[in-house]
Structures are given as structure tokens and as C-alpha cells.
Design a protein around this motif. Structure first.
Motif, PDB file in Angstrom:
ATOM      1  N   ALA A  43      30.152 -15.742 -22.708  1.00  0.00           N
ATOM      2  CA  ALA A  43      30.743 -14.831 -21.723  1.00  0.00           C
ATOM      3  C   ALA A  43      29.730 -13.771 -21.309  1.00  0.00           C
ATOM      4  O   ALA A  43      29.617 -13.405 -20.145  1.00  0.00           O
TER       5      ALA A  43
ATOM      6  N   GLU B 281      30.454 -12.420 -17.533  1.00  0.00           N
ATOM      7  CA  GLU B 281      31.897 -12.417 -17.276  1.00  0.00           C
ATOM      8  C   GLU B 281      32.547 -11.086 -17.652  1.00  0.00           C
ATOM      9  O   GLU B 281      32.036 -10.344 -18.482  1.00  0.00           O
TER      10      GLU B 281
ATOM     11  N   ALA C 163      37.923 -12.629 -18.837  1.00  0.00           N
ATOM     12  CA  ALA C 163      37.362 -13.976 -18.931  1.00  0.00           C
ATOM     13  C   ALA C 163      36.880 -14.237 -20.360  1.00  0.00           C
ATOM     14  O   ALA C 163      37.027 -15.340 -20.889  1.00  0.00           O
ATOM     15  N   CYS C 164      36.323 -13.218 -20.984  1.00  0.00           N
ATOM     16  CA  CYS C 164      35.844 -13.364 -22.356  1.00  0.00           C
ATOM     17  C   CYS C 164      37.028 -13.636 -23.294  1.00  0.00           C
ATOM     18  O   CYS C 164      36.979 -14.513 -24.158  1.00  0.00           O
TER      19      CYS C 164
END
Lengths: 230, 613
Positions: free
Chosen positions: B182, B187, B191-192
Motif C-alpha cells: 500500500a 495508497e 485502501a491499505c
């Protein structure tokens, strides 16, 4: 035989107490695999002794310990084995083989030199300026605080050298004082006395002093000689 | 390096500064810049407690052995240091490089007991990391947590971004891989977390929603995002013998609680004691081989210089080759002045020989845990030991020259009566009598029967997870009865636990999401280090509950019905809820369930996540 080992107690670990330091060294010797001699008895312990316990909060540039060995080990081999077994915060400096008959370090210890760094301020500079005045005196009365109360004593015979260097950020005092079983002058008492000489309230500075023991000395021909070499 | 100097400047003014200095033998010193992922391994208690924890040592080794990651330790600063740090604006820092916690990519806590939760908040706050996950942004570390308390993560759901369930050996690597990916892809936080949600055994509380009935019981618990799994399965290391184990431990300067080599000989226990959460959570039983252990012992002794080694597991006596192991360890280290200790020994095996070997090295006190005072109650809790087991082992101990015996019991167990309480006194008396049966001159000097009595706290994933805890008043009555009874037993010393602390522990062990609010409130009101009796402020806790409109007795003293939706029901711990309920029924009938190493009891582990050996 015995090995006299010089090591540094770095500033980072200046708060390790004497018993903790002793245990750390016992374990370092176990890690090294060197043949440390053990005491007899129910709880055998490695025969290690120190020249002089270092107070908590004080670092040491060259502290000395004495390790009794079961078998002879050449100095070079000893160093090779012990150095990597010491924590990086207590690096080994050098070692010297002596016979079992060699006097105990503690028995020959006479004086120690210290440096004490104080942040630059009008107070610490005034202390530095008062050094000549203090050294001129034949008698220097100081108040010692012991468990049994306060006691006045003359510290002049225990003060062997004192000077100061004023730097950008710190005033560094350097002194050599007595350190024997009979008479010991604590560097903090010396600084407190010096502050008194300068008319400075020491309590305001006491918390910010950073102490380091530089070297332990014995005596030869009435002259100080590094205890390690003696 | 600015933080380092500021930390150093505080150390002359605090108690036990050695807690904060680092620089120990075997501490890692990996270059900061070279690491793609930086992991701060946090223990929410003091240095001397946290450094005694084996899981920390295992994770530290695993993370630091990865070339792309760096792991440094952080412990909770004691109250004096914490106050000083807050006053001077010094942030929470790591021991190795003395960098601020918030400079790390991942801040991970191990949760060993409920009463450390305020320390988690205190550490996050000192770190300058927003306390609640909803307030954290892209620049903040990902806050993760694991350990036994993660099996009921809900009371901490507001503060932890991701919980890790089960054995950490493999899981931690996958978590770090996800964070690294990530980070490399630039990101955002969400998103992570989505990447982390895909890792087996990782629970992202923000991806779920809980609703409650008007009476306070949980009504529904549902994922609210596609990547959030409905059931979260714990991770299991299949082959313990091949699993990583540190070959060196950090050797502290100051004494710590367990200041010795801990050799994990086995993980898991299938005895099936019904009060024991660890016994259910750490299934299946997996052993390390004798050769592996010998080799580890040798490397650890050489790298640490420790003079003592303990064989660690939940039930050391169940290790199948214990005698061979003890004999080989004693032979190998006979001349190295190493003492061997065997904690967690049960009474029901003839361990005379192993004990005699261990005794050869060094004498220590022996500890036994009958847990309950009568056979009936021991059957209820499925602690399969008899009075004769206790007395035989006491005799063996006395014969081996050991006068100090520690007995562990619990009070407040389901179905307990005064007769069971008196049974504890009776057990202590019988042990004491055994001592005096040995003629004077032949028996070891100084009889000491230490009777430690804790108060039962029902835990999730045990057959007693539905049970009500005894009220504090009732627990005190039972303690008074014990105190009076044990006074008459020669050599006995009574040790007890504070019922208020056990009460709070019971609230949090089976708490739901609403307890995050109570925790925050209590912490704001000054609660910290609740596991330390001198810091524990029970009244403040009660005020915090009241301020949140919640009744602590709802959590601690309420019997749950079988159909109630439990806050931790979405976690697959291996052992099924159906099996636990069945065990509860057997318990109430005082029926014993045998160790499943003899024959499968159908606990569910087999179907759910792992074939037992």
C-alpha cells in the motif's frame, strides 16, 4: 590468573546501577565462554570485582573490573572473546593479564578524575571564574550530608586538581579528587562548594549537571598513575 | 535525533530510568532509512512486564529478520515519566533509536490482559496519534493489535485499525507485506485497510456495524463492506517445530519479571479445563522436537549468558517427551551452571523423575493448580486432578527437599458452594499434614504453603462464556471464609485478588463496542495502569460507566441465554460455539470430558480451521 578489563560505561546507560552492571558483566563473561572462576558454595557466582562502583547517573570513560580466571588466557584471545560479548553500550576497551598475587584494584585506588558539564549560564560561568579563589584556600569547609546527619569537613586535602573550560553550550569542569575507603570527595559536593564560593544557589544547577568519570588513579612515587597500568 | 536528546534529558528525574534506556545486549540496531516498513512493537505495560513476554521476543525476531523491515520496542512509560513527557512535549518513543512512535508505519500492540486497555490509549495519546480510528489520516501509522484479548476485540474497536487473530508467526509477515504494498503504491488509508482485510485472520472493525436491543443485548453484527468477511478465522501455525523461534533474546540490564530463557516446548493444550481461555484459543496442541529444543537452548544460552531456563507451555507435564528433554538438557548443561525450571506442571502425572532431575540443578518452589477445592467442582471445571494427585506430588516435593509449595485456586466458579470454599482450606491442610508426617530432621526446613486464590472471570470462547460472575460482595464473603479457615493451617499463607479488579476485567473480557466509550471516558478521567493496584481507581471507572449510561453488572454479573448473539460470535477460534454450549451442559452435570489426545471430542477445530495432529 586474573584479567584487568577496561570498559566504557556510555552515557546512554549511565543509569544502570552497580548490581545491574555486575550482573551484565557476569552474563557477558558467560557469553564469551571464557573460563571465569566461580566461588564455592550453594549459589556459586563468577569472581568479578570492580575498582569502584559508579553512582547511578554517572557515565565512565574507563571503568575497571577484575576477572579471576580458572585457566590462563592470552590477553589478545581474551579481548577477542569478550569484546563481541559486551553490549554495544558497554564497549570493552583493553585488558591486561596479572597474576593472582596482584593487589586488588580497590586496594590501590587513590583518586579519580571527573568531568562535569553544566549548561552555559551566568551561574556556571561564575563558578568557573571562582576556581582560582577556591584553590588558593588552605582549608575548604564543606557540608556533607550523610545518613547520620550533616557534617562539616575540610575537603581541601581531597581536592587534587580543578579547572574549567567554557564552551559554546556547556561549561565543563574537570577535577581529580580522592576516592579511597578512608576519604572520598564526591564531585557533586565539590561543585556545590564551588557554587558557594561563587555565591550561586547550587540547587538551581544540580539537576542539569552531567557527570562522567574519566580515569581511576593509583599512586607511584607520590604521583598519580592510571590504575590500569599500575 | 532531536527526540533522543530530549528523552535523555528526562532520565535523571524519573524512577527506574533503566526502563527507558535501551542499549541492551542483542537489541536490534537496523538502519532506519533502509527499511521499507517500520514496525513499532508496543506492550501496554511497563518495560519489566513487557520484556518478560515471549510473544514480543518472537515477533521482534521475525520482523527484524526480514531485510525490508525494522522493528523497535515501545513500552508504556510509568506515570512519572508519562507526566514528564507530557509536560515537556516529548512524544512516545522507541527504545532502540528513540524515534517518535508516530514516525513508524505500523504501531502494533499485544493485548495480554484487559486491564492494560487504558495504557493503549495513554500510549497512543503520548504518541500524538489520534485515539480513534475515525480521526486518523493518511499520515498516521496503522494501529494493529493481537494477542488473546483480540479474540474479543470489540471494547477496543474504536481505537484499533486492524486486529490480528491467532498465531502471529505467519500473520505478521502478511500484514507487513500488505502495508508495504500500500505504501509503495501510494495508497490512502482506506485502501491499505482494504488490503489488510484480505489477509486471513485480520479484522477491521471499521468495516462492520453493530446494533443493540433496547435491553442492551447485541441485536445484529454485520459487515458493511464487500471485502469484510462474515466470519474471521484465527491463524494457526501448522508446524511449530519448523516455526521461527529467536536464537537470541534481548538481555535487560534491570531485572524483569521473567528474567530467564523461556523455551517454548509446546503450544496449545487439550485438557479442556472449562474456565481456561488459553486452552481453547491456542488449540491444537503442537510440540517442538527434542533436538530442535536442545539446539535452541544451546544457542540461547550462548547468545544471552542467562543462568536460568524455563520450559514454557500451557501444560509442561503434557509434553510427550518431557523426561527425555529434561534429561538431555540437564546432561548437556550440567557443567554450565544453568538452572532449569518447569512451570505449568500438572499434578496428575508421575513426574518424580523429571522433577528430581530438575532439582539437581537448582531448588525452587513448586507450584500446583488444583483450581477448586472439591472433586465435584473440579469435575465441573474439568480439571482432571484428584486429591491423591495433589498429596502425592506434595510428598514428592517434600521428599526432594523442597519445603515451599504454591497452590493456586479460584473462587466464584459456576455452581460453587461454601463446601467448595472449605475444600480449599482442607486441601491446604492435607498438604501441610503431609509435611509433618515426615519425621523431623528428614523433612526440608521451612514449610510454606502459599495459597493463591483468584476470582473467576468468565472469558469468551470458553464453556463458561455465558456464566454470571459472582458479585464483588459474594467474592468478599468467600475470601473472608478462606482467610478464617486458612489461619488454622500450619505454614499456610493466603493470597487473594482484589474483587474490584476482577469485576472490571469481567466487564471488558465480555464487553461489546459500547465499552470503547467507557474506556475513553475512564482514561480521560485519569485511569491508567489499572492492573497495578496502587494505580487502580475503581470509583472513577464506575463514574465512567455511569457517564456512558451503561451498567457494568450487565457485562459481569449477567447470565447469558444460549441464543444470545455474543459480541465475539463472528470470530472463528476453531472451537465451535455449539461445542462450547455442549461443554457447558456437561459442566453443570459435573461430567468430565477427557483430553482429546485420547479420542476426538468434536470441538470443531477439525472442521473449522485445522486438522489436529
Amino acid at each position: 590468573m586474573r584479567m584487568i578489563v577496561a570498559f566504557e560505561k556510555t552515557e546512554r546507560v549511565r543509569h544502570i546501577g552497580h548490581l545491574d552492571l555486575l550482573r551484565a558483566m557476569q552474563r557477558a563473561l558467560r557469553r564469551s565462554g571464557l573460563p571465569l572462576r566461580y566461588s564455592q558454595g550453594f549459589n556459586p557466582h563468577g569472581m568479578l570485582s570492580f575498582a569502584s562502583p559508579l553512582p547511578v547517573g554517572v557515565s565512565g570513560a574507563e571503568e575497571l573490573m577484575d576477572a579471576a580466571l580458572e585457566a590462563d588466557v592470552p590477553e589478545e584471545k581474551f579481548r577477542e572473546r569478550l569484546a563481541p560479548a559486551m553490549p554495544y553500550s558497554l564497549p570493552m576497551l583493553r585488558c591486561r593479564a596479572v597474576s593472582d598475587a596482584h593487589p586488588k584494584l580497590m586496594a590501590r585506588l587513590q583518586t579519580a578524575s571527573y568531568t562535569a558539564a553544566l549548561p552555559v549560564s551566568s551561574g556556571s560561568e561564575a563558578m568557573a571564574a571562582s576556581i582560582p579563589g577556591l584553590l588558593e584556600r588552605d582549608v575548604i569547609w564543606a557540608v556533607r550530608r550523610t545518613k547520620s546527619g550533616e557534617k562539616s569537613c575540610d575537603i581541601r586535602p581531597m581536592l587534587h586538581a580543578l579547572d574549567a573550560a567554557v564552551g559554546e553550550e556547556a561549561v565543563v569542569f574537570a577535577c581529580r579528587v580522592s576516592l579511597t575507603e578512608r576519604e572520598t570527595l564526591k564531585p557533586t559536593l565539590l561543585l556545590e562548594t564551588l557554587a558557594g564560593q561563587a555565591g550561586i544557589p547550587w540547587e538551581e544547577h544540580a539537576a542539569s549537571v552531567r557527570l562522567r568519570r574519566e580515569c581511576l588513579y593509583g599512586e607511584k612515587d607520590r604521583l598519580p598513575v592510571a590504575l590500569y597500568d599500575l | 535525533m532531536e527526540t533522543a536528546a530530549r528523552v535523555d534529558a528526562l532520565l535523571d528525574s524519573v524512577q527506574r530510568p533503566a526502563r527507558y534506556i535501551g542499549g541492551e545486549m542483542n537489541a536490534a540496531a537496523k538502519p532506519w532509512e533502509a527499511a521499507a516498513v517500520r514496525f513499532a512493537l508496543c506492550f501496554p505495560d511497563t518495560y519489566e512486564v513487557g520484556m518478560s513476554h515471549l510473544g514480543m521476543k518472537i515477533l521482534y525476531e521475525i520482523v527484524n529478520s526480514r531485510p525490508d523491515t525494522l522493528c523497535e520496542r515501545i513500552f508504556a512509560p510509568w506515570v512519572d515519566m508519562a507526566d514528564l513527557m507530557r509536560g515537556r512535549g516529548v512524544p512516545l518513543f522507541s527504545l532502540e533509536s528513540r524515534r517518535p512512535a508516530r514516525d513508524f508505519d505500523v504501531v502494533g500492540f499485544t493485548l495480554q490482559y484487559e486491564l492494560c486497555y487504558t495504557s493503549v490509549l495513554a500510549m497512543l495519546d503520548l504518541a500524538g496519534i489520534p485515539l480513534e480510528t475515525k480521526d486518523r489520516g493518511n499520515g498516521d501509522p496503522i494501529v494493529i493489535a493481537g494477542g488473546p484479548c483480540a479474540f474479543n476485540p470489540e471494547p477496543l474497536h474504536a481505537f484499533i485499525d486492524a486486529f490480528c487473530l491467532g498465531d502471529g508467526e505467519e500473520l505478521i509477515g502478511e500484514v507487513l507485506d500488505a502495508v508495504r504494498a500500500a505504501k509503495a503504491a501510494g495508497e490512502d488509508r482506506l485502501a491499505c485497510l482494504s488490503r489488510l482485510a484480505a489477509v486471513e485472520g485480520v479484522y477491521i472493525p471499521a468495516f462492520y456495524e453493530a446494533t443493540y436491543q433496547t435491553d442492551g443485548r447485541l441485536d445484529s453484527f454485520e459487515p458493511k463492506r464487500a471485502e469484510a468477511k462474515a466470519i474471521l478465522r484465527k491463524r494457526v501455525v501448522a508446524n511449530l517445530d519448523a516455526a521461527p523461534f529467536p536464537q537470541r533474546f534481548i538481555v535487560p540490564f534491570q531485572e524483569i519479571v521473567h528474567d530467564r530463557i523461556m523455551l517454548e516446548i509446546m503450544r496449545g493444550c487439550t485438557r479442556g479445563c472449562r474456565f481456561c481461555q488459553a486452552g481453547m484459543l491456542y488449540r491444537p496442541v503442537r510440540e517442538r522436537g527434542v533436538d530442535t529444543l536442545l539446539s535452541l537452548a544451546e544457542k540461547l544460552l550462548a547468545s544471552t549468558g542467562y543462568e536460568e531456563m524455563s520450559l514454557s507451555s500451557l501444560s509442561t507435564g503434557d509434553y510427550t517427551r518431557l523426561e527425555a528433554l529434561v534429561r538431555r538438557l540437564s546432561d548437556r548443561f550440567e557443567n554450565s551452571r544453568v538452572s532449569l525450571s518447569l512451570p505449568s506442571l500438572r499434578l496428575d502425572k508421575d513426574l518424580h523423575e523429571s522433577l528430581a532431575l530438575a532439582q539437581k540443578v537448582r531448588k525452587g518452589s513448586l507450584t500446583f493448580a488444583p483450581e477448586a477445592g472439591t472433586q465435584r467442582l473440579r469435575d465441573v471445571i474439568n480439571k482432571g486432578v484428584s486429591e491423591e494427585d495433589l498429596l502425592r506430588t506434595a510428598r514428592d516435593a517434600f521428599a526432594a527437599g523442597n519445603g515451599a509449595v504454591k497452590l493456586y485456586f479460584m473462587i466464584g466458579l459456576p455452581t460453587e458452594t461454601d463446601e467448595d470454599i472449605d475444600g480449599i482450606v482442607r486441601s491446604a491442610r492435607l498438604v501441610s499434614d503431609e509435611y509433618f508426617k515426615i519425621p523431623k530432621g528428614e523433612r526440608p526446613r521451612g514449610l510454606r504453603v502459599s495459597v493463591s486464590v483468584s476470582s473467576f472471570v468468565p472469558k469468551p470462547f470458553t464453556p463458561f462464556q455465558w456464566a454470571a460472575q459472582d458479585t464483588m460482595e459474594r467474592l468478599r464473603e468467600k475470601q473472608n471464609r478462606l482467610r478464617a479457615g486458612l489461619k488454622a493451617v500450619k505454614g499456610a499463607a493466603f493470597h487473594w485478588h482484589d474483587p474490584q479488579a476482577s469485576f472490571l476485567e469481567a466487564c471488558f473480557s465480555r464487553g461489546d463496542r459500547r465499552l470503547s466509550g467507557v474506556l475513553l471516558e475512564a482514561w480521560r478521567r485519569g485511569c491508567r495502569f489499572d492492573g497495578w493496584s496502587e494505580q487502580f481507581r475503581f470509583d472513577t471507572w464506575m463514574e465512567a460507566f455511569a457517564a456512558c449510561g451503561l451498567d457494568p453488572a450487565f457485562y459481569a454479573n449477567r447470565e447469558r441465554a444460549g441464543e444470545e448473539l455474543l459480541p465475539w460470535a463472528f470470530i472463528g477460534a476453531g472451537v465451535t460455539q455449539a461445542y462450547l454450549w455442549e461443554e457447558r451442559a456437561r459442566s453443570l452435570a459435573a461430567e468430565v470430558t477427557k483430553d482429546c489426545r485420547e479420542s476426538c471430542n468434536g470441538c470443531g477445530l477439525m472442521e473449522v480451521c485445522f486438522p489436529c495432529a
